[in-house]
Design an enzyme around this catalytic site. Structure first.
Site, PDB file in Angstrom:
ATOM      1  N   GLY A 203      45.077  38.170  45.228  1.00 10.88           N
ATOM      2  CA  GLY A 203      44.401  39.439  45.003  1.00 10.88           C
ATOM      3  C   GLY A 203      42.892  39.257  45.030  1.00 10.88           C
ATOM      4  N   GLY A 205      40.732  37.897  42.989  1.00 11.32           N
ATOM      5  CA  GLY A 205      40.160  36.588  42.624  1.00 11.32           C
ATOM      6  C   GLY A 205      40.155  35.630  43.807  1.00 11.32           C
ATOM      7  N   GLY A 207      40.340  36.533  46.939  1.00 16.23           N
ATOM      8  CA  GLY A 207      39.416  37.113  47.924  1.00 16.23           C
ATOM      9  C   GLY A 207      37.984  36.703  47.610  1.00 16.23           C
ATOM     10  N   GLU A 245      33.996  47.593  56.841  1.00 11.32           N
ATOM     11  CA  GLU A 245      34.672  48.829  57.279  1.00 11.32           C
ATOM     12  C   GLU A 245      35.204  49.492  56.017  1.00 11.32           C
ATOM     13  OE1 GLU A 245      34.563  49.948  60.181  1.00 11.32           O
ATOM     14  OE2 GLU A 245      34.330  48.280  61.572  1.00 11.32           O
ATOM     15  N   CYS A 279      41.490  55.669  56.717  1.00 11.01           N
ATOM     16  CA  CYS A 279      40.046  55.743  56.459  1.00 11.01           C
ATOM     17  C   CYS A 279      39.421  56.885  57.241  1.00 11.01           C
ATOM     18  CB  CYS A 279      39.390  54.421  56.797  1.00 11.01           C
ATOM     19  SG  CYS A 279      39.760  53.886  58.464  1.00 11.01           S
TER      20      CYS A 279
HETATM   21  P1  NAD Z   1      40.596  47.577  48.352  1.00  6.13           P
HETATM   22  O1  NAD Z   1      39.127  47.607  48.593  1.00  6.13           O
HETATM   23  O2  NAD Z   1      41.083  47.787  46.981  1.00  6.13           O
HETATM   24  O3  NAD Z   1      41.194  46.148  48.812  1.00  6.13           O
HETATM   25  C1  NAD Z   1      41.019  45.668  50.106  1.00  6.13           C
HETATM   26  C2  NAD Z   1      41.212  44.150  50.110  1.00  6.13           C
HETATM   27  O4  NAD Z   1      40.172  43.533  49.350  1.00  6.13           O
HETATM   28  C3  NAD Z   1      42.528  43.667  49.515  1.00  6.13           C
HETATM   29  O5  NAD Z   1      43.010  42.609  50.298  1.00  6.13           O
HETATM   30  C4  NAD Z   1      42.101  43.164  48.132  1.00  6.13           C
HETATM   31  O6  NAD Z   1      42.954  42.172  47.603  1.00  6.13           O
HETATM   32  C5  NAD Z   1      40.728  42.590  48.429  1.00  6.13           C
HETATM   33  N1  NAD Z   1      39.799  42.496  47.292  1.00  6.13           N
HETATM   34  C6  NAD Z   1      39.751  43.294  46.197  1.00  6.13           C
HETATM   35  N2  NAD Z   1      38.701  42.918  45.409  1.00  6.13           N
HETATM   36  C7  NAD Z   1      38.083  41.881  46.050  1.00  6.13           C
HETATM   37  C8  NAD Z   1      36.937  41.084  45.732  1.00  6.13           C
HETATM   38  N3  NAD Z   1      36.212  41.295  44.648  1.00  6.13           N
HETATM   39  N4  NAD Z   1      36.580  40.117  46.599  1.00  6.13           N
HETATM   40  C9  NAD Z   1      37.287  39.913  47.739  1.00  6.13           C
HETATM   41  N5  NAD Z   1      38.389  40.625  48.079  1.00  6.13           N
HETATM   42  C10 NAD Z   1      38.784  41.612  47.236  1.00  6.13           C
HETATM   43  O7  NAD Z   1      41.199  48.625  49.386  1.00  6.13           O
HETATM   44  P2  NAD Z   1      42.703  49.104  49.539  1.00  6.13           P
HETATM   45  O8  NAD Z   1      43.041  49.942  48.349  1.00  6.13           O
HETATM   46  O9  NAD Z   1      43.567  47.963  49.900  1.00  6.13           O
HETATM   47  O10 NAD Z   1      42.573  50.044  50.853  1.00  6.13           O
HETATM   48  C11 NAD Z   1      42.134  51.360  50.822  1.00  6.13           C
HETATM   49  C12 NAD Z   1      40.659  51.477  51.151  1.00  6.13           C
HETATM   50  O11 NAD Z   1      40.377  50.873  52.410  1.00  6.13           O
HETATM   51  C13 NAD Z   1      40.210  52.919  51.308  1.00  6.13           C
HETATM   52  O12 NAD Z   1      38.982  53.109  50.658  1.00  6.13           O
HETATM   53  C14 NAD Z   1      40.036  53.090  52.808  1.00  6.13           C
HETATM   54  O13 NAD Z   1      39.143  54.091  53.205  1.00  6.13           O
HETATM   55  C15 NAD Z   1      39.562  51.742  53.200  1.00  6.13           C
HETATM   56  N6  NAD Z   1      39.804  51.515  54.637  1.00  6.13           N
HETATM   57  C16 NAD Z   1      38.747  51.485  55.512  1.00  6.13           C
HETATM   58  C17 NAD Z   1      38.969  51.330  56.881  1.00  6.13           C
HETATM   59  C18 NAD Z   1      37.840  51.281  57.886  1.00  6.13           C
HETATM   60  O14 NAD Z   1      38.056  50.754  58.968  1.00  6.13           O
HETATM   61  N7  NAD Z   1      36.665  51.799  57.601  1.00  6.13           N
HETATM   62  C19 NAD Z   1      40.261  51.203  57.343  1.00  6.13           C
HETATM   63  C20 NAD Z   1      41.301  51.254  56.436  1.00  6.13           C
HETATM   64  C21 NAD Z   1      41.061  51.391  55.074  1.00  6.13           C
END
Ligand code: NAD
Length: 479
Positions: A203, A205, A207, A245, A279
């Site tokens: 998750g 951490g 990342g 993104e 998104c």
């Molecule tokens: P999220 O930001 O909660 O998590 C995304 C990823 O980041 C997961 O793999 C998560 O484990 C990881 N993560 C979380 N905290 C982290 C940290 N501190 N350091 C490193 N990694 C970390 O997003 P989500 O809930 O999985 O997805 C939904 C979001 O994604 C929405 O806001 C959506 O708009 C966005 N999104 C953007 C695009 C785009 O191309 N612009 C495409 C799809 C989704």
């Protein structure tokens, strides 16, 4: 059946994860656990990054032909697993089978086609006087992806990296891990050099550990604006360049001469498909005030055809949202919209008929939405559309640009020149005119709070290249 994701992938082999605990994978139709992810430990991350370092040194010198062959093989391996991907997405994130087969898998395949084209069209070297400008691989890329289009987001990053000559450590979302598991099995079957693509589980951490690792050269993140901000702050310490993104609050704008019959079904699809969890979801509809009553009627008619139910059923058009916290967020946004004065015109908090278990949300429409309301400013990521009425085109433009996001948008007019002129006033990375198909060969990415950097085709590859200028270089240019 319970599926356990317990092996990370590094240096071309699957290895047991040695982290603590287990992250539950939940069926969104029932709220019941159907699997678990065993997270990586810090030592596992070290192993994956070390393998990626070796993989990067090897792959950076690969020929363009090797890269194209790799992308072609990966495409074939992924396509062969189409049904398995669609099933995993239905089970783990509630994406209906039809959408899995229509979008979630074909989109990444198209992305690979355009990456293959991109490798051939990039200007890898250029002579400027006595200078030879070269574009070379940026090195080890940390790729972090969300759950909503899990295969598409993985492929966008990996295809660009393979094309650029980079290696990848992928940290997919822990919410819908099945797509990532199938992806890495497909990659393994391609028989590419060890270490070019590696995958770790975990998750936030894990990342964080990955994006702050000194041996990671570049970050490519897709996810929420909140986490994007955290990653950017963490990346500052080691000055890693990054692609972000992030979220969106995209608007479809109906100009005065809109053809409602053509436009409404498309806007409904682009705001409801994947339960609004995209998104680029068109979550705001900006329309002439006089057309609002007809828009409401057409919305009600259109969503009546969106059968809600079990995503594994081929007849289902709308599944549940992916997680319990996502459903709670959507419900909170509905409550807040009403408290702040928006009018509920369809849907709402009540569970769809006969679907009290699981995380289902009715297709929901709000009217009388003003730009200062939360529903107009913040991502809902659910099947909720907010109608904002305008009196003249200047007001339409002001409303369209009234959020901090700038990912996508749409304009509708019977006159394509008028629609195009309006599209140029929208402060977003892409605008869809009269429901045109999204062209995946063009650069994809946001402005403002939707992030920066670009993905897809040659633009995604160029994002992962560094320039090197050689002054007075000898010899012919390499092909
Ligand atoms: P999220 O930001 O909660 O998590 C995304 C990823 O980041 C997961 O793999 C998560 O484990 C990881 N993560 C979380 N905290 C982290 C940290 N501190 N350091 C490193 N990694 C970390 O997003 P989500 O809930 O999985 O997805 C939904 C979001 O994604 C929405 O806001 C959506 O708009 C966005 N999104 C953007 C695009 C785009 O191309 N612009 C495409 C799809 C989704």
């Amino acid at each position: 059946m319970v599926t356990r994701y317990a092996h990370f992938y590094a240096g071309g082999s699957f290895r047991p994860c040695t982290g603590n605990g287990e992250l539950a994978v939940i069926d969104p139709t029932s709220g019941q656990p159907i699997g678990g992810v065993i997270p990586c430990s810090a030592a596992d991350v070290e192993t994956a990054v070390a393998c990626a370092r070796t993989g990067s040194d090897r792959w950076a010198t690969s020929s363009l032909e090797e890269r194209t062959t790799a992308l072609t093989r990966l495409r074939a391996e992924l396509e062969a697993r189409t049904d398995a991907f669609a099933t995993a997405l239905a089970n783990e994130m509630g994406c209906p089978i039809w959408l899995g087969k229509l979008m979630q898998v074909p989109m990444p395949l198209k992305n690979l086609d355009f990456a293959i084209e991109g490798v051939a069209t990039i200007q890898w070297q250029e002579r400027i006087g006595n200078g030879l400008v070269e574009r070379s691989a940026a090195g080890v890329v940390a790729a972090i992806t969300p759950w909503n289009f899990p295969l598409h987001q993985i492929v966008a990053k990996v295809a660009a990296a393979i094309g650029a000559g980079c290696s990848v450590v992928l940290k997919p979302s822990e919410v819908a891990p099945g797509a990532a598991q199938l992806f890495i099995e497909a990659f393994h079957a391609c028989g590419l050099p060890p270490g070019v693509v590696n995958l770790i589980w975990g998750g936030a951490g894990i990342g964080h550990r990955l994006v702050t690792h000194p041996q990671v050269d570049r970050i490519s993140f897709t996810g929420s604006t909140l986490v994007g901000r955290r990653i950017m702050a963490a990346a500052a310490e080691t000055l890693k360049p990054l692609t972000l993104e992030l979220g969106g609050k995209s608007a479809a704008v109906f100009l005065d001469d809109v053809d409602l019959e053509a436009a409404m079904p498309v806007v409904v699809r682009l705001s409801m498909a994947n339960s609004g969890q995209a998104c680029v979801s068109q979550s705001r509809l900006i329309a002439p005030a006089r057309l609002v009553p007809e828009i409401v009627e057409r919305f009600r008619t259109a969503v009546a055809g969106w059968t809600i139910g079990d995503p594994r059923d081929e007849a289902t058009r709308l599944g549940p949202v992916a997680t319990d916290s996502q459903r709670q967020h959507v419900r909170r946004m509905i409550v807040r919209a009403r408290e702040q004065g928006a009018t509920l015109l369809a849907g709402g908090l009540e569970a769809p008929d006969g679907l009290n278990d699981g995380w289902y949300v009715r297709p929901t429409l709000f009217g009388d939405v003003r730009p200062d309301m939360e529903i107009a400013q913040h991502e809902v990521f659910g099947p909720v559309l907010a109608v904002m009425a305008y009196e003249n085109e200047e007001e339409a433009e002001r409303l369209a640009n009234s959020t901090g996001y700038g990912l996508s948008g749409a304009v509708w007019s019977r006159d394509v020149a008028v629609a195009t002129a309006f599209a140029r006033k929208m402060k977003t990375g892409q605008v869809v005119i009269n429901g045109a198909a999204q062209n995946l060969a063009t650069p994809f990415g946001g402005w403002g709070m939707s992030g920066f950097g670009r993905e897809n085709g040659r633009f995604g590859i160029e994002e992962l290249l560094n320039y090197r200028s050689l002054h007075g270089a000898a010899g012919p240019m390499q092909p």
